[in-house]
Design a protein around this motif. Structure first.
Motif, PDB file in Angstrom:
ATOM      1  N   ASN A 152       1.106 -11.922  73.371  1.00  0.00           N
ATOM      2  CA  ASN A 152       0.910 -10.859  72.378  1.00  0.00           C
ATOM      3  C   ASN A 152      -0.557 -10.637  72.040  1.00  0.00           C
ATOM      4  O   ASN A 152      -1.010  -9.494  72.029  1.00  0.00           O
ATOM      5  N   PRO A 153      -1.327 -11.680  71.768  1.00  0.00           N
ATOM      6  CA  PRO A 153      -2.753 -11.430  71.528  1.00  0.00           C
ATOM      7  C   PRO A 153      -3.452 -10.832  72.741  1.00  0.00           C
ATOM      8  O   PRO A 153      -4.372 -10.038  72.591  1.00  0.00           O
ATOM      9  N   TYR A 154      -3.025 -11.192  73.944  1.00  0.00           N
ATOM     10  CA  TYR A 154      -3.645 -10.644  75.147  1.00  0.00           C
ATOM     11  C   TYR A 154      -3.455  -9.129  75.183  1.00  0.00           C
ATOM     12  O   TYR A 154      -4.394  -8.387  75.451  1.00  0.00           O
TER      13      TYR A 154
ATOM     14  N   ALA B  52     -10.851  -4.624  73.268  1.00  0.00           N
ATOM     15  CA  ALA B  52     -12.032  -5.173  73.950  1.00  0.00           C
ATOM     16  C   ALA B  52     -12.945  -4.061  74.453  1.00  0.00           C
ATOM     17  O   ALA B  52     -12.483  -3.007  74.875  1.00  0.00           O
ATOM     18  N   MET B  53     -14.254  -4.325  74.403  1.00  0.00           N
ATOM     19  CA  MET B  53     -15.235  -3.378  74.935  1.00  0.00           C
ATOM     20  C   MET B  53     -15.174  -3.330  76.464  1.00  0.00           C
ATOM     21  O   MET B  53     -15.456  -2.309  77.063  1.00  0.00           O
TER      22      MET B  53
ATOM     23  N   LEU C 229     -10.472 -13.749  66.189  1.00  0.00           N
ATOM     24  CA  LEU C 229     -11.589 -13.368  67.050  1.00  0.00           C
ATOM     25  C   LEU C 229     -12.186 -12.038  66.605  1.00  0.00           C
ATOM     26  O   LEU C 229     -13.406 -11.903  66.486  1.00  0.00           O
ATOM     27  N   SER C 230     -11.343 -11.075  66.319  1.00  0.00           N
ATOM     28  CA  SER C 230     -11.813  -9.761  65.871  1.00  0.00           C
ATOM     29  C   SER C 230     -12.588  -9.876  64.562  1.00  0.00           C
ATOM     30  O   SER C 230     -13.672  -9.296  64.417  1.00  0.00           O
TER      31      SER C 230
ATOM     32  N   PRO D  74     -17.389 -10.194  76.824  1.00  0.00           N
ATOM     33  CA  PRO D  74     -17.361 -11.553  77.373  1.00  0.00           C
ATOM     34  C   PRO D  74     -18.293 -12.532  76.655  1.00  0.00           C
ATOM     35  O   PRO D  74     -17.924 -13.677  76.415  1.00  0.00           O
ATOM     36  N   ALA D  75     -19.484 -12.088  76.302  1.00  0.00           N
ATOM     37  CA  ALA D  75     -20.436 -12.994  75.637  1.00  0.00           C
ATOM     38  C   ALA D  75     -19.925 -13.429  74.271  1.00  0.00           C
ATOM     39  O   ALA D  75     -20.024 -14.608  73.914  1.00  0.00           O
TER      40      ALA D  75
END
Length: 101
Positions: free
Chosen positions: A16-18, A25-26, A66-67, A79-80
């Protein structure tokens, strides 16, 4: 003399998070593969790092955490920033002795 342990953080996404990360994601091309394809690559990377002498640690990613972290740091989700986040989580695990060096 004991050698220094070398740790490696492996981002470990749940299904789900994926899917959520794919949307926000950028670097959407990074998430162009299916969850199952990504999971197989992650498992292979984990074993490669272990075979290379690292203590590979699967770092479970909560997409909202994370967000929020990216927003507080003023960085985009790329990614960074995901790598920095994973390393920060790994350091916390070591600092709190959840992972013993």
């Amino acid at each position: 003399m004991k050698t220094q342990d070398r740790y490696c953080a492996i981002p470990y996404y749940r299904r789900n998070p994926y899917d959520y990360l794919r949307k926000i994601a950028m670097d959407k091309d990074t998430f162009s593969m299916s969850y199952d394809e990504m999971r197989a690559i992650t498992e292979a990377r984990y074993h490669e790092m272990e075979e290379s002498g690292f203590k590979a640690c699967k770092i479970d990613f909560d997409a909202e955490e994370l967000s929020d972290w990216c927003n507080r740091q003023g960085v985009g989700m790329n990614p960074a920033s995901r790598t920095r986040f994973a390393m920060m989580k790994l350091k916390k695990l070591i600092d709190t002795s959840i992972l013993l060096p």
